[in-house]
Design an enzyme around this catalytic site. Sequence first.
Site, PDB file in Angstrom:
ATOM      1  N   ASN A  96     -14.200   0.065   4.153  1.00 37.68           N
ATOM      2  CA  ASN A  96     -15.257  -0.774   3.573  1.00 37.68           C
ATOM      3  C   ASN A  96     -15.429  -2.093   4.309  1.00 37.68           C
ATOM      4  O   ASN A  96     -15.425  -3.166   3.716  1.00 37.68           O
ATOM      5  CB  ASN A  96     -14.968  -1.029   2.094  1.00 37.68           C
ATOM      6  CG  ASN A  96     -13.590  -1.647   1.854  1.00 37.68           C
ATOM      7  OD1 ASN A  96     -12.641  -1.376   2.574  1.00 37.68           O
ATOM      8  ND2 ASN A  96     -13.465  -2.469   0.840  1.00 37.68           N
ATOM      9  N   ASP A 306      -3.828  -1.277  -4.061  1.00 42.23           N
ATOM     10  CA  ASP A 306      -5.291  -1.340  -3.991  1.00 42.23           C
ATOM     11  C   ASP A 306      -5.735  -2.767  -3.666  1.00 42.23           C
ATOM     12  O   ASP A 306      -6.675  -3.299  -4.262  1.00 42.23           O
ATOM     13  CB  ASP A 306      -5.928  -0.855  -5.279  1.00 42.23           C
ATOM     14  CG  ASP A 306      -7.364  -0.373  -5.077  1.00 42.23           C
ATOM     15  OD1 ASP A 306      -7.720  -0.008  -3.943  1.00 42.23           O
ATOM     16  OD2 ASP A 306      -8.132  -0.362  -6.058  1.00 42.23           O
ATOM     17  N   GLY A 325     -12.053  -6.174  -8.338  1.00 37.84           N
ATOM     18  CA  GLY A 325     -11.006  -6.172  -7.327  1.00 37.84           C
ATOM     19  C   GLY A 325      -9.981  -7.266  -7.487  1.00 37.84           C
ATOM     20  O   GLY A 325     -10.280  -8.363  -7.976  1.00 37.84           O
TER      21      GLY A 325
END
Length: 417
Positions: A96, A306, A325
């Site tokens: 990403n 993550d 996030g």
Amino acid sequence: MNHIIKNATLIAKNHPLHNQKINIHIVNGVIEKISKDAIDVKDATVIEKENLHISEGWMDSSVSFGEPGFEDRETIANGLTVAAKSGFSHVAVNPNNQPVTDNITAVKYLISEGRDNATTLLPIGALTKEEKGLDLAEMYDMQNFGAVAFGDYKKSIENANLLKIALQYAQDFDATVQTFCNDATIKGKGVVHEGIVSTRLGLKGIPSLAEEVIVERNLSLLAYTGGKLHIPTISSAKSVELIREAKQQGLNVTCSVVVHNLVLTDEVLDGFDTRFKVFPPLRDENHRKALIAGVIDGTIDCITSDHYPLDIEHKKMEFDLAKNGTIGLESAFGALNTVLPLEVIVEKLTAAKRIFKVEKTEIEEGKPACFTLFNPEGISTFDKENILSKSKNSAFIGQELQGSVYGIINNGKIVCN
């Protein structure tokens, strides 16, 4: 390099010296000697730490660094330093970026920028071009140049036939396809787990069903096509059950869970703090317990931080508008150590190597030294001073963590706090 690791407790479940104090002599990045007795070598630098424990180097299967394109959030150089100081010898970096990692040039760039670091950078290639879910990316070429898996970060493949073709195609070169599971039509405008907390706070909910129906669909596709499927960051009890059943049926499926979904629940959302806005969302205690059980019984193969750095402009805003996030490398071990046994933590932080076909680093004389150094004891409160990342969007600020990480030895380099 001429170093001696002194009085370290080895955590390696299947090693004959598991849970015993040992000394290790490392010369030029290679294990020269392992002994329970003292090792005395002239001119060797001794590494001796309080309650020192060592294990095989850990791997994080889902890390975002931003570069190229979002260097204001994080750079590859600083990100790899953060990973090393957090105990990770290997990190799989999501595609990403801007431009998206969907071709060999992008893969080469990441590998080049990550070279000569203690932590090994492993690129994940996008499954589809520009992560748009329309056409398959250059999977075969990217794998030949170092990509370890293929998936669109946090994006579910809506076109079931495209995923079917990807699973079939990937078998020709033994590639791992990974796909995030979320039905966007069920998720709608949801921002947190759908349940008592979302109702009380007046926030739009995301039912666990949004994840589960796609997990079930993707497992059905895998049963039809064969191949290898990795399902990243599952968050619901039903997802664990579905994957457990699929494994019992012999399907080649693996999955991961995020640290914060194992440790936190949606109860922390009462203050509308956007640090806790993540995707998949923090769910309730029943889901958290099911995830823990899935880790313990082996249904869930590995645990990831993550890690997703975001600048303050994307987090310090209204809850509905803030980006999903949290960073997680620095807090991963200390958080896990509050909910899981040490042996399980080490097992789940090294299992991604098997999934992504990274060569296992045996703890034997004559083998390359790849270790994580840590202390599993001691309680501390995680705060901003503990954050090494450029971005500070951590869900664990203010949380009590257990243990600490000293660093790693890998690639002939030592990073040790």
